[in-house]
Design a protein around this motif. Sequence first.
Motif, PDB file in Angstrom:
ATOM      1  N   PHE A 460       0.843  -1.186   0.000  1.00  0.00           N
ATOM      2  CA  PHE A 460       0.000   0.000   0.000  1.00  0.00           C
ATOM      3  C   PHE A 460       0.886   1.246   0.000  1.00  0.00           C
ATOM      4  O   PHE A 460       1.898   1.295   0.711  1.00  0.00           O
ATOM      5  N   SER A 461       0.521   2.211  -0.820  1.00  0.00           N
ATOM      6  CA  SER A 461       1.302   3.434  -0.950  1.00  0.00           C
ATOM      7  C   SER A 461       0.377   4.549  -1.426  1.00  0.00           C
ATOM      8  O   SER A 461      -0.820   4.331  -1.643  1.00  0.00           O
ATOM      9  N   THR A 462       0.938   5.729  -1.591  1.00  0.00           N
ATOM     10  CA  THR A 462       0.136   6.818  -2.162  1.00  0.00           C
ATOM     11  C   THR A 462      -0.340   6.441  -3.556  1.00  0.00           C
ATOM     12  O   THR A 462      -1.439   6.837  -3.967  1.00  0.00           O
ATOM     13  N   SER A 463       0.458   5.646  -4.270  1.00  0.00           N
ATOM     14  CA  SER A 463       0.063   5.221  -5.627  1.00  0.00           C
ATOM     15  C   SER A 463      -1.115   4.259  -5.602  1.00  0.00           C
ATOM     16  O   SER A 463      -1.968   4.286  -6.494  1.00  0.00           O
ATOM     17  N   SER A 464      -1.187   3.405  -4.590  1.00  0.00           N
ATOM     18  CA  SER A 464      -2.339   2.496  -4.505  1.00  0.00           C
ATOM     19  C   SER A 464      -3.603   3.279  -4.145  1.00  0.00           C
ATOM     20  O   SER A 464      -4.703   2.940  -4.589  1.00  0.00           O
ATOM     21  N   ASP A 465      -3.457   4.343  -3.353  1.00  0.00           N
ATOM     22  CA  ASP A 465      -4.603   5.225  -3.091  1.00  0.00           C
ATOM     23  C   ASP A 465      -5.079   5.896  -4.376  1.00  0.00           C
ATOM     24  O   ASP A 465      -6.286   6.077  -4.588  1.00  0.00           O
ATOM     25  N   ILE A 466      -4.145   6.265  -5.241  1.00  0.00           N
ATOM     26  CA  ILE A 466      -4.508   6.909  -6.507  1.00  0.00           C
ATOM     27  C   ILE A 466      -5.302   5.934  -7.380  1.00  0.00           C
ATOM     28  O   ILE A 466      -6.284   6.318  -8.032  1.00  0.00           O
ATOM     29  N   TRP A 467      -4.897   4.671  -7.405  1.00  0.00           N
ATOM     30  CA  TRP A 467      -5.677   3.655  -8.137  1.00  0.00           C
ATOM     31  C   TRP A 467      -7.113   3.634  -7.608  1.00  0.00           C
ATOM     32  O   TRP A 467      -8.080   3.675  -8.381  1.00  0.00           O
ATOM     33  N   SER A 468      -7.258   3.566  -6.273  1.00  0.00           N
ATOM     34  CA  SER A 468      -8.590   3.524  -5.679  1.00  0.00           C
ATOM     35  C   SER A 468      -9.376   4.798  -5.985  1.00  0.00           C
ATOM     36  O   SER A 468     -10.596   4.747  -6.194  1.00  0.00           O
ATOM     37  N   PHE A 469      -8.678   5.938  -6.030  1.00  0.00           N
ATOM     38  CA  PHE A 469      -9.380   7.178  -6.374  1.00  0.00           C
ATOM     39  C   PHE A 469      -9.940   7.098  -7.792  1.00  0.00           C
ATOM     40  O   PHE A 469     -11.034   7.626  -8.063  1.00  0.00           O
ATOM     41  N   GLY A 470      -9.224   6.443  -8.706  1.00  0.00           N
ATOM     42  CA  GLY A 470      -9.753   6.260 -10.056  1.00  0.00           C
ATOM     43  C   GLY A 470     -11.069   5.505 -10.036  1.00  0.00           C
ATOM     44  O   GLY A 470     -11.994   5.825 -10.794  1.00  0.00           O
ATOM     45  N   ALA A 517      -8.289   6.289 -16.358  1.00  0.00           N
ATOM     46  CA  ALA A 517      -7.355   5.277 -16.862  1.00  0.00           C
ATOM     47  C   ALA A 517      -5.930   5.581 -16.443  1.00  0.00           C
ATOM     48  O   ALA A 517      -5.115   4.666 -16.232  1.00  0.00           O
ATOM     49  N   TYR A 518      -5.612   6.873 -16.319  1.00  0.00           N
ATOM     50  CA  TYR A 518      -4.291   7.303 -15.865  1.00  0.00           C
ATOM     51  C   TYR A 518      -4.015   6.754 -14.462  1.00  0.00           C
ATOM     52  O   TYR A 518      -2.867   6.406 -14.131  1.00  0.00           O
ATOM     53  N   CYS A 519      -5.054   6.647 -13.639  1.00  0.00           N
ATOM     54  CA  CYS A 519      -4.897   6.141 -12.263  1.00  0.00           C
ATOM     55  C   CYS A 519      -4.662   4.640 -12.227  1.00  0.00           C
ATOM     56  O   CYS A 519      -4.177   4.112 -11.214  1.00  0.00           O
ATOM     57  N   TRP A 520      -5.029   3.919 -13.305  1.00  0.00           N
ATOM     58  CA  TRP A 520      -4.989   2.462 -13.294  1.00  0.00           C
ATOM     59  C   TRP A 520      -3.801   1.904 -14.060  1.00  0.00           C
ATOM     60  O   TRP A 520      -3.856   0.776 -14.584  1.00  0.00           O
ATOM     61  N   ALA A 521      -2.732   2.654 -14.129  1.00  0.00           N
ATOM     62  CA  ALA A 521      -1.507   2.142 -14.768  1.00  0.00           C
ATOM     63  C   ALA A 521      -1.000   0.941 -13.974  1.00  0.00           C
ATOM     64  O   ALA A 521      -1.034   0.928 -12.738  1.00  0.00           O
ATOM     65  N   SER A 522      -0.518  -0.078 -14.693  1.00  0.00           N
ATOM     66  CA  SER A 522      -0.059  -1.299 -14.019  1.00  0.00           C
ATOM     67  C   SER A 522       1.102  -1.019 -13.082  1.00  0.00           C
ATOM     68  O   SER A 522       1.156  -1.538 -11.961  1.00  0.00           O
ATOM     69  N   SER A 523       2.027  -0.183 -13.520  1.00  0.00           N
ATOM     70  CA  SER A 523       3.173   0.183 -12.686  1.00  0.00           C
ATOM     71  C   SER A 523       2.793   1.375 -11.814  1.00  0.00           C
ATOM     72  O   SER A 523       2.310   2.388 -12.310  1.00  0.00           O
ATOM     73  N   LYS A 524       3.033   1.260 -10.527  1.00  0.00           N
ATOM     74  CA  LYS A 524       2.666   2.368  -9.635  1.00  0.00           C
ATOM     75  C   LYS A 524       3.482   3.624  -9.923  1.00  0.00           C
ATOM     76  O   LYS A 524       3.035   4.732  -9.625  1.00  0.00           O
ATOM     77  N   ASN A 525       4.673   3.439 -10.501  1.00  0.00           N
ATOM     78  CA  ASN A 525       5.504   4.600 -10.828  1.00  0.00           C
ATOM     79  C   ASN A 525       4.940   5.403 -11.994  1.00  0.00           C
ATOM     80  O   ASN A 525       5.333   6.558 -12.203  1.00  0.00           O
ATOM     81  N   GLU A 526       4.047   4.800 -12.775  1.00  0.00           N
ATOM     82  CA  GLU A 526       3.456   5.488 -13.916  1.00  0.00           C
ATOM     83  C   GLU A 526       2.155   6.211 -13.557  1.00  0.00           C
ATOM     84  O   GLU A 526       1.601   6.933 -14.386  1.00  0.00           O
ATOM     85  N   ARG A 527       1.666   6.027 -12.343  1.00  0.00           N
ATOM     86  CA  ARG A 527       0.432   6.702 -11.934  1.00  0.00           C
ATOM     87  C   ARG A 527       0.731   8.128 -11.487  1.00  0.00           C
ATOM     88  O   ARG A 527       1.818   8.414 -10.981  1.00  0.00           O
ATOM     89  N   PRO A 528      -0.223   9.012 -11.638  1.00  0.00           N
ATOM     90  CA  PRO A 528      -0.003  10.402 -11.225  1.00  0.00           C
ATOM     91  C   PRO A 528      -0.015  10.535  -9.703  1.00  0.00           C
ATOM     92  O   PRO A 528      -0.537   9.667  -8.985  1.00  0.00           O
ATOM     93  N   THR A 529       0.530  11.628  -9.215  1.00  0.00           N
ATOM     94  CA  THR A 529       0.404  11.952  -7.796  1.00  0.00           C
ATOM     95  C   THR A 529      -0.904  12.701  -7.579  1.00  0.00           C
ATOM     96  O   THR A 529      -1.559  13.135  -8.536  1.00  0.00           O
ATOM     97  N   ALA A 530      -1.286  12.867  -6.318  1.00  0.00           N
ATOM     98  CA  ALA A 530      -2.516  13.607  -6.018  1.00  0.00           C
ATOM     99  C   ALA A 530      -2.461  15.046  -6.532  1.00  0.00           C
ATOM    100  O   ALA A 530      -3.436  15.520  -7.124  1.00  0.00           O
ATOM    101  N   PRO A 531      -1.333  15.788  -6.363  1.00  0.00           N
ATOM    102  CA  PRO A 531      -1.283  17.149  -6.926  1.00  0.00           C
ATOM    103  C   PRO A 531      -1.409  17.173  -8.446  1.00  0.00           C
ATOM    104  O   PRO A 531      -2.067  18.057  -9.006  1.00  0.00           O
ATOM    105  N   GLN A 532      -0.781  16.208  -9.128  1.00  0.00           N
ATOM    106  CA  GLN A 532      -0.890  16.156 -10.596  1.00  0.00           C
ATOM    107  C   GLN A 532      -2.337  15.898 -11.013  1.00  0.00           C
ATOM    108  O   GLN A 532      -2.852  16.537 -11.944  1.00  0.00           O
TER     109      GLN A 532
END
Length: 548
Positions: A460-470, A517-532
């Motif tokens: 779990f990370s900020t990136s996994s939260d971004i997926w859930s936000f999508g 779809a940007y939030c659901w990138a397979s690699s967490k490094n490819e997902r945007p941050t909350a500010p982006q």
Amino acid sequence: MGDKFFLFSFLLCLPLAKAGLNFFISQQESFRVLGLVAELAYVRDGSINDVAQHFVVPVPAHIHELCFVWVNADPKSVKYSIFTKDNSMQSVNHVSLNISNQGVVPREPQIFCLLLPCTTILPSKLEVSMKINFTSFNNVTVLNVVMKKDCSSEELRNVEQDVLSKVIPAEDSSFMLYVAVGVAFGILVVSLAAASCFLCPKHNLCHQQPPRTIVPSGTALYSPVQATCNEDLGAATLCVSDPAAHQIVIEDKTSFRLQRNNIHIGSTLLEGTFGSIFHATLQIPCQPLKDVIVKTVKHNAAEMQVKLMMEEGTRFQDLVHPNIYPLIGIVDGDGSRPLLVYPSVTYGNLKTPHKCTLCFRWLLYCRGSLDGSLPHPLCTQDLVTIALHVLRGVQYLHQQNIIHKDLATRNCVIDDQFHVKLTDMALSRDFFPNDYHCLGDNENRPIKWMAMESLTRREFSTSSDIWSFGVVLWEVTTLAQQPYVEIDPFEVGRVLRDGYRLTQPVNCPDELYAIMAYCWASSKNERPTAPQLYRELHQFHHQLNEYI
């Protein structure tokens, strides 16, 4: 008993028909009322289920309403008229619907509820029948639904008097006299309490003032003990606690413990297997009464469930932000079940509002709000505004190095100003059992909201939260539809690895779906941050306003 199990085994997990009239009790409502994970279908694709029609629904004493789902997927319109009757042997009908008694069956799935209060006016064994006439051209189909409720508890009748007051107008002038006397007495009590605050001897504290404390954002929190007076903060006289039990301040963040007698429990707003949410009032000495929401566990809850509620419910207790739903008090340590106290919110959470008379999902309610019950029907700008509110809360959590781990519309509340706030996930598994699944590891998880790495590696990370936000953005855009409804929970991980994602909702702009779809990138490094993400959504919102 055998007939009941035959009925529910027959109706278990039936999909919504694609054509014709459908009228049923959803799985979630069936679980809430009957404790069974089943869908009770009265009309399926235009055909009445005789077994269901002759089934008497046993409504538990603590349930105040029974909710139904209906939809007409046929090209021909279907008119309805509803008649309700109880066994009170009086001319006035004491049960109530939250829809009109006649109209047209909606084209989209909608929920309506039948209020079933327990009061001294009604019999101890309440029996209610609801007759619905469905008319299409000259064809009339009659459906009967029968319910029984045990109202023998005198305590329950007293608790539900407030429900009755919303249904039955006063017919006797003496009723208004009692109300007036009660209000006058209440004003007298409040006046005396205020006077005791302002007239107490000031010299009692002149030489034993408590240490000065700083509360962020000007918020003053008071412990529920004998009130005295303190002028330490300037000319204004404030009621504060005794010095020995003064408010606690830890690193400029507030935490607040209450006594049980400060909380006056009211009506039940949401009921689970071992948890409950109540409307309540908070009474602090020398302060006006405040409406609050209380989360707690039932007496049958296991120690593990109590511990989990406290762990998850106190994660946000020190946070102050417009888009975070704050925990304003805790009742614990006295040997009884603990209470978590939150501010009152008008519309409850985005998925199931706290207003019992609305008892359908808030976003689904907005989908069908053509009767003027909202200021205006929701448009794309409104949906994006809701998403921006949620994202502001996510961004603040990440700034505080907190990972939410369970972002979903069920964990967002909306107030009377239509401001959305993120909540903790305490008791969410109990209130929304269909949103959580156990994959053989004895842990209920929100499988269909989780990122790939969270599902497979428990990361779990900020990136996994971004997926859930999508997924939250998809829920908001679809007005609270269930994600991946056609996929078995055990298959979610595999289909995500294969590249499957939630499809673009109807009437969803391409730009908005691209953000999802940007939030659901397979690699967490490819997902945007909350500010982006916030910049992208804010820019899209600005473009919508320019277009309109």
